[in-house]
Design a protein around this motif. Sequence first.
Motif, PDB file in Angstrom:
ATOM      1  N   HIS A 105      -7.654 -31.583   3.811  1.00  0.00           N
ATOM      2  CA  HIS A 105      -6.867 -32.772   3.469  1.00  0.00           C
ATOM      3  C   HIS A 105      -7.726 -34.035   3.551  1.00  0.00           C
ATOM      4  O   HIS A 105      -8.911 -33.983   3.903  1.00  0.00           O
ATOM      5  N   GLY A 106      -7.110 -35.174   3.233  1.00  0.00           N
ATOM      6  CA  GLY A 106      -7.795 -36.458   3.315  1.00  0.00           C
ATOM      7  C   GLY A 106      -7.119 -37.409   4.275  1.00  0.00           C
ATOM      8  O   GLY A 106      -6.449 -37.002   5.219  1.00  0.00           O
ATOM      9  N   GLY A 108      -2.781 -31.274   7.352  1.00  0.00           N
ATOM     10  CA  GLY A 108      -2.657 -29.996   6.660  1.00  0.00           C
ATOM     11  C   GLY A 108      -1.376 -29.813   5.885  1.00  0.00           C
ATOM     12  O   GLY A 108      -1.327 -29.044   4.914  1.00  0.00           O
ATOM     13  N   PHE A 109      -0.315 -30.516   6.271  1.00  0.00           N
ATOM     14  CA  PHE A 109       0.964 -30.443   5.568  1.00  0.00           C
ATOM     15  C   PHE A 109       0.824 -30.790   4.089  1.00  0.00           C
ATOM     16  O   PHE A 109       1.658 -30.397   3.266  1.00  0.00           O
ATOM     17  N   TYR A 119      -6.995 -36.110  13.182  1.00  0.00           N
ATOM     18  CA  TYR A 119      -5.903 -36.156  12.213  1.00  0.00           C
ATOM     19  C   TYR A 119      -4.826 -35.137  12.588  1.00  0.00           C
ATOM     20  O   TYR A 119      -5.093 -34.146  13.274  1.00  0.00           O
ATOM     21  N   GLY A 120      -3.635 -35.356  12.048  1.00  0.00           N
ATOM     22  CA  GLY A 120      -2.571 -34.384  12.208  1.00  0.00           C
ATOM     23  C   GLY A 120      -2.339 -34.041  13.660  1.00  0.00           C
ATOM     24  O   GLY A 120      -2.136 -34.919  14.504  1.00  0.00           O
ATOM     25  N   GLY A 165     -11.318 -29.279  -1.322  1.00  0.00           N
ATOM     26  CA  GLY A 165     -11.213 -30.532  -0.591  1.00  0.00           C
ATOM     27  C   GLY A 165     -10.578 -31.619  -1.425  1.00  0.00           C
ATOM     28  O   GLY A 165     -10.921 -31.807  -2.593  1.00  0.00           O
ATOM     29  N   HIS A 166      -9.639 -32.349  -0.812  1.00  0.00           N
ATOM     30  CA  HIS A 166      -8.955 -33.462  -1.460  1.00  0.00           C
ATOM     31  C   HIS A 166      -9.286 -34.755  -0.725  1.00  0.00           C
ATOM     32  O   HIS A 166      -9.355 -34.774   0.505  1.00  0.00           O
ATOM     33  N   ASP A 167      -9.520 -35.836  -1.491  1.00  0.00           N
ATOM     34  CA  ASP A 167      -9.740 -37.144  -0.881  1.00  0.00           C
ATOM     35  C   ASP A 167     -10.971 -37.060   0.028  1.00  0.00           C
ATOM     36  O   ASP A 167     -12.001 -36.542  -0.393  1.00  0.00           O
ATOM     37  N   ILE A 168     -10.930 -37.524   1.285  1.00  0.00           N
ATOM     38  CA  ILE A 168     -12.123 -37.408   2.124  1.00  0.00           C
ATOM     39  C   ILE A 168     -12.426 -35.946   2.447  1.00  0.00           C
ATOM     40  O   ILE A 168     -13.565 -35.596   2.776  1.00  0.00           O
TER      41      ILE A 168
END
Length: 292
Positions: free
Chosen positions: A35-36, A41-42, A65-66, A101-104
């Motif tokens: 995620h980014g 992870g959601f 994160y998360g 991978g998305h975003d960062i």
Amino acid sequence: MNWRDYQARQRVVELGQRFIGYVDEGRGEPLVLLHGIPTWGFLWSGLLPALSLTHRVLIPDLLGYGYSDRREGFDRSIARQAEALDAWMDRLGVRDAAVVGHDIGGGIAQHLAIRFPRRVSRLCLMNSVCFDAWPLELMVQLGHPGVVRRFSSRALQRLLKLALKGKGFAMAPPDGVVDGLLAPYATEVGKTSLVRDAVSLNTNQTQELVPRLPHMAVPTRVIWGADDTILPVKWGERLAWEIPGARLVRVEHARHFLMWDQPHAVMTALYEFLGVEERPQLEGRELQGSSS
């Protein structure tokens, strides 16, 4: 599933003095989804049921994160995140995996593929940070240490929701998705951790990879929401140009959170890239998103 149901599926593994929360579901070739910012992870929960029919799906929350370790006193940069994920895969006994991978998370995936090439069997970058293109200006502003004192967690939630709804989606997201994406940051602890995450945003850590992109040997696919205004598709075009053999798939009528705007199109592109020949029939219970 709602974010509480998703969180209930998470496991925890210790990495030295830190810990990572992650989901591990399905069987088959390992598939790591990253995620980014400002998500967790959601982000991938809508695709998880379908992907876990064909792969062992591993979805970590990045450190800070998360529901991974959010305590003070460690480097949260994408370079350090890649090192932590290398150790996490080793701890789980995962030799290599297809990495999305998305975003960062895309920046972290680039670091993994370049610095830890044994870990990445295939690479997919979705609306990814790259070169000197990074996320919302709000994320940069959030990285000012004074934000911790100036904004309550409730006030910050309001700002983030407006930003995500206004720029992240091409259409109204499913009920509860935006609240779910921001749920870990609704407390004072979560708010402070997110500010620390934002402090770590550094374009130098993607710029330093630029000379090495033309030498990447891993099979690569670039999947991009064509209407993204946060990270416009021109960056996806440049990535596909720089990485040998990479191909760009534009997802029409999708912005930054393309996996929610157009889940069927994203799943089709992923299945093709992952080499899934016998594809499950994707029905409402198996694939969630605003176009399902």
